[in-house]
Design a protein around this motif. Structure first.
Motif, PDB file in Angstrom:
ATOM      1  N   TYR A 202      69.678 128.366  29.452  1.00 45.86           N
ATOM      2  CA  TYR A 202      68.625 127.500  28.922  1.00 45.86           C
ATOM      3  C   TYR A 202      68.115 128.031  27.583  1.00 45.86           C
ATOM      4  O   TYR A 202      67.815 127.261  26.663  1.00 45.86           O
ATOM      5  CB  TYR A 202      67.449 127.396  29.903  1.00 45.86           C
ATOM      6  N   LEU A 203      68.036 129.359  27.473  1.00 44.61           N
ATOM      7  CA  LEU A 203      67.610 129.965  26.208  1.00 44.61           C
ATOM      8  C   LEU A 203      68.598 129.641  25.095  1.00 44.61           C
ATOM      9  O   LEU A 203      68.198 129.305  23.973  1.00 44.61           O
ATOM     10  CB  LEU A 203      67.475 131.482  26.368  1.00 44.61           C
ATOM     11  N   THR A 204      69.897 129.738  25.397  1.00 48.04           N
ATOM     12  CA  THR A 204      70.895 129.467  24.356  1.00 48.04           C
ATOM     13  C   THR A 204      70.923 127.994  23.959  1.00 48.04           C
ATOM     14  O   THR A 204      71.205 127.665  22.808  1.00 48.04           O
ATOM     15  CB  THR A 204      72.302 129.897  24.817  1.00 48.04           C
ATOM     16  N   GLU A 205      70.628 127.109  24.902  1.00 47.19           N
ATOM     17  CA  GLU A 205      70.621 125.688  24.583  1.00 47.19           C
ATOM     18  C   GLU A 205      69.447 125.316  23.685  1.00 47.19           C
ATOM     19  O   GLU A 205      69.488 124.301  22.993  1.00 47.19           O
ATOM     20  CB  GLU A 205      70.574 124.863  25.873  1.00 47.19           C
ATOM     21  N   ASN A 206      68.403 126.137  23.705  1.00 44.25           N
ATOM     22  CA  ASN A 206      67.217 125.871  22.901  1.00 44.25           C
ATOM     23  C   ASN A 206      67.016 126.920  21.817  1.00 44.25           C
ATOM     24  O   ASN A 206      65.908 127.094  21.306  1.00 44.25           O
ATOM     25  CB  ASN A 206      65.975 125.835  23.807  1.00 44.25           C
ATOM     26  N   ILE A 207      68.097 127.593  21.431  1.00 46.15           N
ATOM     27  CA  ILE A 207      67.965 128.750  20.544  1.00 46.15           C
ATOM     28  C   ILE A 207      67.390 128.383  19.178  1.00 46.15           C
ATOM     29  O   ILE A 207      66.683 129.184  18.553  1.00 46.15           O
ATOM     30  CB  ILE A 207      69.319 129.487  20.395  1.00 46.15           C
ATOM     31  N   LEU A 208      67.634 127.172  18.698  1.00 48.88           N
ATOM     32  CA  LEU A 208      67.112 126.774  17.386  1.00 48.88           C
ATOM     33  C   LEU A 208      65.594 126.609  17.422  1.00 48.88           C
ATOM     34  O   LEU A 208      64.946 126.624  16.359  1.00 48.88           O
ATOM     35  CB  LEU A 208      67.766 125.479  16.904  1.00 48.88           C
ATOM     36  N   ASN A 209      65.031 126.440  18.622  1.00 51.97           N
ATOM     37  CA  ASN A 209      63.582 126.295  18.750  1.00 51.97           C
ATOM     38  C   ASN A 209      62.880 127.627  18.985  1.00 51.97           C
ATOM     39  O   ASN A 209      61.654 127.670  19.065  1.00 51.97           O
ATOM     40  CB  ASN A 209      63.241 125.343  19.900  1.00 51.97           C
ATOM     41  N   LEU A 210      63.671 128.705  19.112  1.00 58.65           N
ATOM     42  CA  LEU A 210      63.085 130.023  19.334  1.00 58.65           C
ATOM     43  C   LEU A 210      62.690 130.656  18.004  1.00 58.65           C
ATOM     44  O   LEU A 210      63.198 130.293  16.944  1.00 58.65           O
ATOM     45  CB  LEU A 210      64.073 130.932  20.063  1.00 58.65           C
TER      46      LEU A 210
END
Length: 452
Positions: A202-210
């Motif tokens: 889930y972290l990698t799928e949203n990495i651009l928002n981190l």
């Protein structure tokens, strides 16, 4: 860790008002209070919310548990529970459990203390599936990344030596062997670590928002890409045993080890898919490609994935076609020279949630305090604890969610179960008789027939 590992009486879906009340009562617990009554109350609340969240998903109902935890900003409290029990398990419990004078009087309670981490991560796995749930953690995502890094390294080091390390914990001084806590401890650690793979995806799928710090932590500081490659190579979700002079293959799937035929080993299970999808997200995303500091070593490590890019894999996960093409292109290039402009972080965030748990903690004093509590716990307190568990776990209400039961003695398909606690299953009367010596104490605790 499957939700059916433990069963609770709130199997029927609660109303939104009932769930809202539970969520409202979710609070942080400091290290010194872990194992006390307040912690027990919190364990019951999280366990009930965990079951409710899973039931809502399985019955395709409105995900009220997730919505209430999100709206009341309590997802970060669940993460706090996860991190605090992990600190307790690694920093406090070993101090008094290894003391030669320590005499454990409530092994059942100890197991549920260890199981609390599984409850918290099991609930987080559902909550963080939603991008809003992940974003609600804010800067505390950094703590989650650090946690996932620890668990990924445990999986990459998982072998008989790791299992032996758990089993060397000083459990044997009491009648703990009757509950097989040594085995449960290692099984819990493995299952918890597997759960962390889903959360990391889930972290990698949203990495651009981190944040930039979180991206750098994932891509370069911890080099998750290389460690995921190592995980593909090690494949700890598969194991081979020899039974009756024949090889037996097992695969970890949906929280349990299942026997599979040799011809089925090529099938990609959920666990392995999580690793491949995480690699895809990190290697294909252009921003990650720009930030990843390639060198001769990690360039070679990434290219080792080509060995595993079989036709069977691509047929089952067609999205990996893009990863296959990327690897072919990468193989024709020299290791890129990284320009560090975008990847430098001049001011880094620190994992505030973990620091808040550790702040002012005197591990020696807390260990002494809890050792005294465990040794001097009264029969009334022990009974109150088991009554609290009885308010959560009950086999009948969730029977439809269970896998086919296996005999507790020989592991074969079971058709009979203990008439007292209704939790232990057997294939035959002889197996039940042979197992009774080990099961007696657990059974008595569950049904409340404990010696005062």
């Amino acid at each position: 860790m499957k939700i059916t590992d433990h069963i609770e009486t709130t199997a029927n879906l609660l109303s939104q008002q009932g769930i809202r009340k539970l969520v409202n009562e979710v609070s942080n617990v400091n290290l010194r209070d872990i194992g006390g009554q307040f912690w027990m109350d919190q364990h019951q609340i999280l366990s009930k919310l965990n079951i409710q969240a899973h039931l809502q998903v399985q019955t395709e109902s409105k995900e009220i548990a997730y919505e209430e935890l999100l709206n009341q900003n309590k997802i970060v409290n669940v993460l706090h529970h996860l991190l605090s029990i992990e600190v307790w398990k690694n920093k406090i419990y070993p101090n008094f459990s290894s003391d030669t004078t320590f005499k454990e009087k409530n092994e059942f309670k100890l197991y549920f203390l260890l199981y609390h981490e599984a409850t918290a991560i099991n609930l987080l796995e559902l909550l963080l599936y939603h991008p809003k749930g992940l974003n609600s953690l804010g800067e505390n995502i950094l703590d989650l990344i650090d946690y996932c890094n620890k668990k990924l390294r445990i999986l990459n080091a998982w072998d008989e030596d790791v299992v032996s390390r758990f089993e060397k914990l000083d459990f044997q001084k009491s009648e703990v062997s009757k509950m097989d806590l040594k085995k449960n401890r290692s099984e819990l650690e493995f299952s918890i670590s597997i759960n962390s793979l889903s959360i990391f995806r889930y972290l990698t799928e949203n990495i651009l928002n981190l944040s930039l710090t979180c991206q750098t932590r994932i891509i370069n500081e911890y080099d998750f890409i290389s460690h995921l490659v190592f995980l593909i190579e090690k494949a700890p979700w598969l194991k081979t045993k020899v039974e009756k002079n024949a090889k037996v293959f097992e695969k970890f799937d949906n929280g349990v080890w299942k026997m599979v035929d040799k011809e089925e080993l090529f099938l990609i299970g959920k666990v392995e898919a999580q690793v491949w999808l995480s690699l895809y997200n990190l290697l294909i995303e252009p921003e990650c490609q720009k930030k990843y500091n390639y060198n001769t070593k990690n360039h070679e490590i990434v290219l080792r994935l080509r060995t595993y890019m079989s036709e069977d894999l691509l047929n089952q996960l067609p999205i990996l076609e893009g990863l296959y093409r990327f690897l072919e292109q990468l193989s024709m290039m020299d290791p890129p020279v990284q320009e560090f402009g975008d990847s430098k972080v001049l001011i880094q965030q620190i994992p505030d949630l973990t620091l808040s748990i550790l702040e002012g903690a005197d591990f020696k004093e807390i260990s002494h305090h809890q050792k005294t509590i465990f040794e001097c716990e009264s029969a009334a307190a022990k009974e109150k604890f088991t009554e609290g568990l009885a308010n959560i776990y009950n086999i009948d209400d969730l029977e439809t969610f269970l896998e086919d039961p296996k005999c507790a003695k020989c592991g074969q398909l079971a058709t009979q179960r203990c008439s007292r606690c209704k939790l232990e299953w057997y294939c035959s009367r002889p197996c039940q008789v042979k197992s009774w010596g080990n099961h007696k104490e657990t059974c008595s605790i569950i049904v409340g027939d404990v010696e005062k």
